[in-house]
Write a protein that holds these residues in place. Sequence first.
Motif, PDB file in Angstrom:
ATOM      1  N   ALA A  44       0.861  -1.176   0.000  1.00  0.00           N
ATOM      2  CA  ALA A  44       0.000   0.000   0.000  1.00  0.00           C
ATOM      3  C   ALA A  44       0.902   1.231   0.000  1.00  0.00           C
ATOM      4  CB  ALA A  44      -0.911  -0.010   1.226  1.00  0.00           C
ATOM      5  N   THR A  45       0.601   2.193  -0.870  1.00  0.00           N
ATOM      6  CA  THR A  45       1.481   3.343  -1.039  1.00  0.00           C
ATOM      7  C   THR A  45       0.706   4.652  -0.994  1.00  0.00           C
ATOM      8  OG1 THR A  45       1.250   3.215  -3.449  1.00  0.00           O
ATOM      9  CG2 THR A  45       3.141   2.085  -2.470  1.00  0.00           C
ATOM     10  N   THR A  46       1.437   5.713  -0.682  1.00  0.00           N
ATOM     11  CA  THR A  46       0.907   7.070  -0.794  1.00  0.00           C
ATOM     12  C   THR A  46       1.419   7.661  -2.105  1.00  0.00           C
ATOM     13  OG1 THR A  46       2.790   8.073   0.314  1.00  0.00           O
ATOM     14  CG2 THR A  46       0.963   7.349   1.718  1.00  0.00           C
ATOM     15  N   ARG A  47       0.958   8.871  -2.436  1.00  0.00           N
ATOM     16  CA  ARG A  47       1.461   9.529  -3.650  1.00  0.00           C
ATOM     17  C   ARG A  47       2.969   9.712  -3.586  1.00  0.00           C
ATOM     18  NH1 ARG A  47      -3.416  13.185  -3.568  1.00  0.00           N
ATOM     19  NH2 ARG A  47      -2.231  14.442  -2.104  1.00  0.00           N
ATOM     20  N   GLY A  48       3.466  10.091  -2.430  1.00  0.00           N
ATOM     21  CA  GLY A  48       4.909  10.291  -2.277  1.00  0.00           C
ATOM     22  C   GLY A  48       5.697   9.006  -2.467  1.00  0.00           C
ATOM     23  N   ASP A  49       5.165   7.900  -1.954  1.00  0.00           N
ATOM     24  CA  ASP A  49       5.820   6.602  -2.156  1.00  0.00           C
ATOM     25  C   ASP A  49       5.884   6.252  -3.637  1.00  0.00           C
ATOM     26  OD1 ASP A  49       5.956   6.306   0.621  1.00  0.00           O
ATOM     27  OD2 ASP A  49       4.080   5.151   0.704  1.00  0.00           O
ATOM     28  N   ARG A  50       4.757   6.438  -4.332  1.00  0.00           N
ATOM     29  CA  ARG A  50       4.723   6.134  -5.761  1.00  0.00           C
ATOM     30  C   ARG A  50       5.639   7.063  -6.553  1.00  0.00           C
ATOM     31  NH1 ARG A  50      -0.549   5.662  -4.152  1.00  0.00           N
ATOM     32  NH2 ARG A  50      -1.149   7.651  -5.062  1.00  0.00           N
ATOM     33  N   LEU A  51       5.735   8.323  -6.129  1.00  0.00           N
ATOM     34  CA  LEU A  51       6.652   9.243  -6.793  1.00  0.00           C
ATOM     35  C   LEU A  51       8.093   8.777  -6.623  1.00  0.00           C
ATOM     36  CD1 LEU A  51       7.270  11.886  -8.284  1.00  0.00           C
ATOM     37  CD2 LEU A  51       7.350  13.000  -6.051  1.00  0.00           C
ATOM     38  N   PHE A  52       8.464   8.399  -5.417  1.00  0.00           N
ATOM     39  CA  PHE A  52       9.826   7.927  -5.163  1.00  0.00           C
ATOM     40  C   PHE A  52      10.129   6.684  -5.988  1.00  0.00           C
ATOM     41  CE2 PHE A  52      12.831   5.341  -2.686  1.00  0.00           C
ATOM     42  CZ  PHE A  52      13.915   6.206  -2.683  1.00  0.00           C
ATOM     43  N   ILE A  53       9.236   5.721  -5.994  1.00  0.00           N
ATOM     44  CA  ILE A  53       9.432   4.492  -6.770  1.00  0.00           C
ATOM     45  C   ILE A  53       9.498   4.821  -8.261  1.00  0.00           C
ATOM     46  CG2 ILE A  53       8.352   2.294  -7.434  1.00  0.00           C
ATOM     47  CD1 ILE A  53       7.230   2.239  -4.489  1.00  0.00           C
ATOM     48  N   GLY A  54       8.638   5.725  -8.714  1.00  0.00           N
ATOM     49  CA  GLY A  54       8.639   6.122 -10.115  1.00  0.00           C
ATOM     50  C   GLY A  54       9.906   6.844 -10.527  1.00  0.00           C
TER      51      GLY A  54
END
Length: 102
Positions: A44-54
């Motif tokens: 489960a991710t937040t927008r910030g997590d997805r941004l970092f992974i992206g």
Amino acid sequence: MFDWMVWTLPVAVFFACIALVLVGMTIWEIKSPTTTRKGFLPIATTRGDRLFIGLLAAAYINLVWVGLGEKLAVWFSLEQEPSVWISFVLSMAVLGWIMRKG
């Protein structure tokens, strides 16, 4: 200060896009705080997590592209290495996909 890095137009555009995304995400977070959600990523991710992974994925795509440039030219009998603009567009598309569906 920045003499250690080769500042070509594609590199400058890539970093400018990252800066714009960070500013945009900061404003978005202030206006609408994020919640965790589950997408195709195994956590489960937040927008910030997805941004970092992206951003990590985008950086790796660009590094792999530059690393394989000479080999791609040989494999496909190209006169010169493929343009880094291709990897830029591909990496930004992957970043957008991870942000949207991840």
